[in-house]
Design a protein around this motif. Structure first.
Motif, PDB file in Angstrom:
ATOM      1  N   GLU A  87       0.632  18.542   7.517  1.00 61.93           N
ATOM      2  CA  GLU A  87      -0.728  19.053   7.385  1.00 61.93           C
ATOM      3  C   GLU A  87      -0.641  20.573   7.254  1.00 61.93           C
ATOM      4  O   GLU A  87       0.156  21.207   7.936  1.00 61.93           O
ATOM      5  N   ALA A 143      -2.733  24.417   7.181  1.00 57.73           N
ATOM      6  CA  ALA A 143      -3.929  25.088   7.695  1.00 57.73           C
ATOM      7  C   ALA A 143      -3.826  26.573   7.411  1.00 57.73           C
ATOM      8  O   ALA A 143      -2.734  27.136   7.317  1.00 57.73           O
ATOM      9  N   SER A 144      -4.977  27.197   7.280  1.00 59.07           N
ATOM     10  CA  SER A 144      -5.045  28.649   7.158  1.00 59.07           C
ATOM     11  C   SER A 144      -6.411  29.093   7.676  1.00 59.07           C
ATOM     12  O   SER A 144      -7.296  28.279   7.899  1.00 59.07           O
ATOM     13  N   GLU A 161      -9.411  30.108   9.934  1.00 59.35           N
ATOM     14  CA  GLU A 161      -9.926  29.719  11.247  1.00 59.35           C
ATOM     15  C   GLU A 161      -9.237  28.463  11.778  1.00 59.35           C
ATOM     16  O   GLU A 161      -8.944  28.351  12.966  1.00 59.35           O
ATOM     17  N   GLU A 162      -8.963  27.518  10.903  1.00 57.69           N
ATOM     18  CA  GLU A 162      -8.287  26.286  11.319  1.00 57.69           C
ATOM     19  C   GLU A 162      -6.881  26.592  11.868  1.00 57.69           C
ATOM     20  O   GLU A 162      -6.466  26.041  12.891  1.00 57.69           O
ATOM     21  N   ALA A 163      -6.160  27.490  11.212  1.00 51.56           N
ATOM     22  CA  ALA A 163      -4.824  27.875  11.680  1.00 51.56           C
ATOM     23  C   ALA A 163      -4.906  28.598  13.016  1.00 51.56           C
ATOM     24  O   ALA A 163      -4.068  28.394  13.895  1.00 51.56           O
ATOM     25  N   ARG A 164      -5.924  29.437  13.180  1.00 58.62           N
ATOM     26  CA  ARG A 164      -6.101  30.147  14.453  1.00 58.62           C
ATOM     27  C   ARG A 164      -6.311  29.158  15.590  1.00 58.62           C
ATOM     28  O   ARG A 164      -5.746  29.297  16.671  1.00 58.62           O
ATOM     29  N   LEU A 165      -7.094  28.123  15.344  1.00 57.52           N
ATOM     30  CA  LEU A 165      -7.325  27.112  16.374  1.00 57.52           C
ATOM     31  C   LEU A 165      -6.037  26.336  16.688  1.00 57.52           C
ATOM     32  O   LEU A 165      -5.769  26.022  17.854  1.00 57.52           O
ATOM     33  N   LEU A 166      -5.259  26.013  15.655  1.00 58.49           N
ATOM     34  CA  LEU A 166      -4.008  25.278  15.877  1.00 58.49           C
ATOM     35  C   LEU A 166      -2.977  26.109  16.628  1.00 58.49           C
ATOM     36  O   LEU A 166      -2.136  25.566  17.339  1.00 58.49           O
ATOM     37  N   GLY A 191      -5.693  24.463  20.034  1.00 59.33           N
ATOM     38  CA  GLY A 191      -5.316  23.203  19.400  1.00 59.33           C
ATOM     39  C   GLY A 191      -3.832  22.908  19.424  1.00 59.33           C
ATOM     40  O   GLY A 191      -3.389  21.871  18.935  1.00 59.33           O
TER      41      GLY A 191
END
Length: 161
Positions: free
Chosen positions: A96, A98-99, A101-106, A110
């Motif tokens: 998967e 991500a970049s 905001e999604e990457a920041r959460l991961l 996350g």
């Protein structure tokens, strides 16, 4: 009699399908280079020529050391290599990417406590790959990359072959 081998077939199983060095940002390299005037000032009372040589030498050593010590991500020889760690692609699930905001959460809330990770500041992209080995306590690999889509595509190609 010398036997010639088909070099294409010899190299194909071990060919690198992806390789990336996670080198430091230009700001980090510039900060390391700023050490030159500081070291020069320390040694000026001894000899200006020695001071200049020492300053340039220390700055070069720092910059070269930072680049050489940077981890490498590679998909080669049927393995995913991230830094010094490596895992066979047969033990990996669907990657998967991500970049933003999604990457920041991961990277933060996350991030699983059972994940192996290599996160670099200043690199926005992220790849998360689940491990399918039931005997491994690590459930997934999460690592930074500048081109997450290319890493995921290389992993899919390696798993398919």
């Amino acid at each position: 009699m010398r036997v010639m081998h088909n070099m294409t077939s010899d190299l194909r199983p071990h060919a690198v399908s992806y390789r990336e060095r996670l080198s430091p940002s230009l700001w980090v390299l510039a900060a390391a280079a700023v050490s030159a005037p500081m070291v020069t000032l320390v040694f000026v009372p001894l000899d200006p020529t020695v001071a200049l040589a020492a300053g340039v030498g220390v700055a070069l050593a720092l910059v070269i050391g930072l680049v050489a010590a940077s981890p490498v991500i590679a998909v080669e020889g049927g393995e995913l290599k991230v830094g010094r760690a490596h895992v066979p692609v047969e033990l990996l699930g669907e990657p998967e990417t991500a970049s933003g905001e999604e990457a920041r959460l991961l990277r933060g809330p996350g991030l699983s406590r059972t994940a192996w990770h290599l996160l670099r500041p200043g690199i926005d992209g992220l790849v998360r790959v689940p491990l399918t080995d039931p005997d491994d306590s690590v459930t997934e690999w999460v690592f930074s990359t500048r081109t997450p889509d290319r890493v995921a595509a290389a992993l899919r190609r390696a798993r398919a072959s």
